[in-house]
Scaffold this active site. Sequence first.
Site, PDB file in Angstrom:
ATOM      1  N   GLU A  10       0.760  -1.171  -0.106  1.00 35.07           N
ATOM      2  CA  GLU A  10       0.030  -0.053   0.028  1.00 35.07           C
ATOM      3  C   GLU A  10       0.999   1.087   0.006  1.00 35.07           C
ATOM      4  OE1 GLU A  10      -2.233  -0.018   3.555  1.00 35.07           O
ATOM      5  OE2 GLU A  10      -2.253  -2.401   3.690  1.00 35.07           O
ATOM      6  N   TYR A 102      -7.732   5.003  -3.535  1.00 29.25           N
ATOM      7  CA  TYR A 102      -8.726   5.872  -2.742  1.00 29.25           C
ATOM      8  C   TYR A 102      -8.005   6.875  -1.846  1.00 29.25           C
ATOM      9  CZ  TYR A 102      -7.058   3.511   1.651  1.00 29.25           C
ATOM     10  OH  TYR A 102      -6.479   2.820   2.571  1.00 29.25           O
ATOM     11  N   ASP A 104      -6.555   8.520   1.454  1.00 32.70           N
ATOM     12  CA  ASP A 104      -6.367   7.808   2.776  1.00 32.70           C
ATOM     13  C   ASP A 104      -5.480   8.933   3.673  1.00 32.70           C
ATOM     14  OD1 ASP A 104      -6.409   6.157   5.154  1.00 32.70           O
ATOM     15  OD2 ASP A 104      -4.346   5.334   4.536  1.00 32.70           O
ATOM     16  N   GLU A 109      -4.143   6.862  -2.091  1.00 25.32           N
ATOM     17  CA  GLU A 109      -3.244   5.862  -1.826  1.00 25.32           C
ATOM     18  C   GLU A 109      -3.685   4.552  -2.845  1.00 25.32           C
ATOM     19  OE1 GLU A 109      -3.606   2.188   1.633  1.00 25.32           O
ATOM     20  OE2 GLU A 109      -3.080   4.146   2.277  1.00 25.32           O
ATOM     21  N   SER A 111      -3.377   0.692  -3.034  1.00 25.80           N
ATOM     22  CA  SER A 111      -3.228  -0.516  -2.609  1.00 25.80           C
ATOM     23  C   SER A 111      -3.338  -1.550  -3.469  1.00 25.80           C
ATOM     24  CB  SER A 111      -4.206  -0.828  -1.359  1.00 25.80           C
ATOM     25  OG  SER A 111      -4.248   0.198  -0.401  1.00 25.80           O
ATOM     26  N   ARG A 247      -2.622 -11.268   9.404  1.00 25.15           N
ATOM     27  CA  ARG A 247      -2.087 -10.317   8.196  1.00 25.15           C
ATOM     28  C   ARG A 247      -1.111  -9.435   8.887  1.00 25.15           C
ATOM     29  NH1 ARG A 247      -3.389  -4.734   6.076  1.00 25.15           N
ATOM     30  NH2 ARG A 247      -5.094  -4.940   7.661  1.00 25.15           N
ATOM     31  N   HIS A 249       1.063  -6.603   9.014  1.00 34.06           N
ATOM     32  CA  HIS A 249       0.910  -5.281   8.661  1.00 34.06           C
ATOM     33  C   HIS A 249       2.203  -4.547   8.987  1.00 34.06           C
ATOM     34  CE1 HIS A 249      -1.115  -1.909   6.766  1.00 34.06           C
ATOM     35  NE2 HIS A 249      -1.142  -1.201   7.725  1.00 34.06           N
TER      36      HIS A 249
END
Length: 513
Positions: A10, A102, A104, A109, A111, A247, A249
């Site tokens: 991202e 989108y 962010d 951003e 992703s 996940r 991150h």
Amino acid sequence: MSVRRVMGIETELGITSAQVDTLGRPLTPMHLSGQVVQAYAAGAGPGAALPRSSGWDYADETPLRDARGYEVARMLADISQLTDVEDPTIANTVLSNGARFYVDHAHPEYSSPEVTSPLEALRYDRAGEQVALAALRTLAEQGREVRLYKNNVDGKGASYGTHENYLVPRTVPFARLAESLIPFLVARPVIAGAGRVGLGQTSERAGFQLSQRADYLEAEVGLETTLRRPIVNTRDEPHATPHLHRRLHVIVGDATMADVTTVLALGSLSAVLRLVETFPDAVPDIPLRAPVAAAQVISHDPTLRSTVETLDGRALTGLDLVEAYLEQVEEAAVSGHEAWVLDDDTRHVLGRWRSVLDGLRTDPASCAGQVEWVAKHQLLERFRDRAGVGWDDARVRAMDIQWHDLDPARGLAQKLRAAGQLERLVPEASVTAAVTEPPRDTRAWFRGEVVRRFGDDVRGASWDSVVLADERGRARRVQLPEPTEGNREQTAELLARHTSTASLLTELVSEDF
């Protein structure tokens, strides 16, 4: 497999423009970012992106759930953590390649869709650059000039993220993950940093460093991503079957313009994760005395000679730390364990990792075509030598930002790529294909193809769902909990049989939205 796993990137883009509103006031970054996202959706052509009438499906978002076993109360959370609330004023779309594009935190951003190898992650990350450039071209045709930067700092104190995501078995204890990864993540900028002019969050001291993010780290472990940023993020939002997967991150990495650097960042960490999963006793035992400070010490020294202390009294360089992990990964790779299949991706990552480390130890300049911070450092050093100026010179700081400009006519990294001075690992035609075509071996295939074929009848989507209109126009959610299911092999014939979402739903298990 070894370095192969479900992963993705991202990237929040830096944004500037001279546009003003009707009262002559500069447009806000939020407004500008919305222009970018909407411009791509409008200009990319039929089937390239969901229309503005569609939305993101937030049903399975859990941004306040912590991997340490609790959930933060909403009233105690910072507003930046509440990413599970729909805001109809925020531009948001899903693309035919399975990606999300989108706004962010006042940044556009991109992703990327879920992929299964570092090289594919690179390809779809580069596709995001083309998506952004297409949006800028559409805006330019409308007389609106916007500039986008693939970086992580504005040089004035603000930092924005490039986050990596890795699918990890739920059976691996999170405490073990965190303890095992901290020393590696502290040192990884040695092989995967993008480079930065200025030391300190507001560049209050002159100098050059390896990492864009090191000075913004403030904790070893934590849930936040925009404040009190940790080395290991604890968000427990798997976007997958929760009792099987977590996940990971990762928020400490840099946005990278060099192909080899991107592959090394993802491939090396995926290999270390495999080591943690399969040979936990082989993970290097390197308890750093002060991990956050160590990240900054290592980042601040492009000579690579500074050392950091361990609790057992050792003094190690960043190269020492990264090599300790590589040695254990190399040993595991030849162990014969079923999880360590020496496929082409694994051979490539381990070979590059070893050759880059050896090059950095003997002659860092030899890695300029592969390691981004080295390439940037060389370019800026040559300018400084010619101009006779220091790292605090305004022109040097401007060149640092210009390195990341996505416009090929202005961006310094883009120009080095075009000149062959930054090695390419993915052909440009393959990147262009990835702008509109989803990965074939993950659920991103189904998501992207549904967008392409039936966009007007897709009410929304998320990483683990699509929301389709039935014969009465009602919204029906189709769950996609397994990241490697819903792939091309499993769903291509299904999709080919139908010309509408209402028809498609007759063969799918769905629920009311």
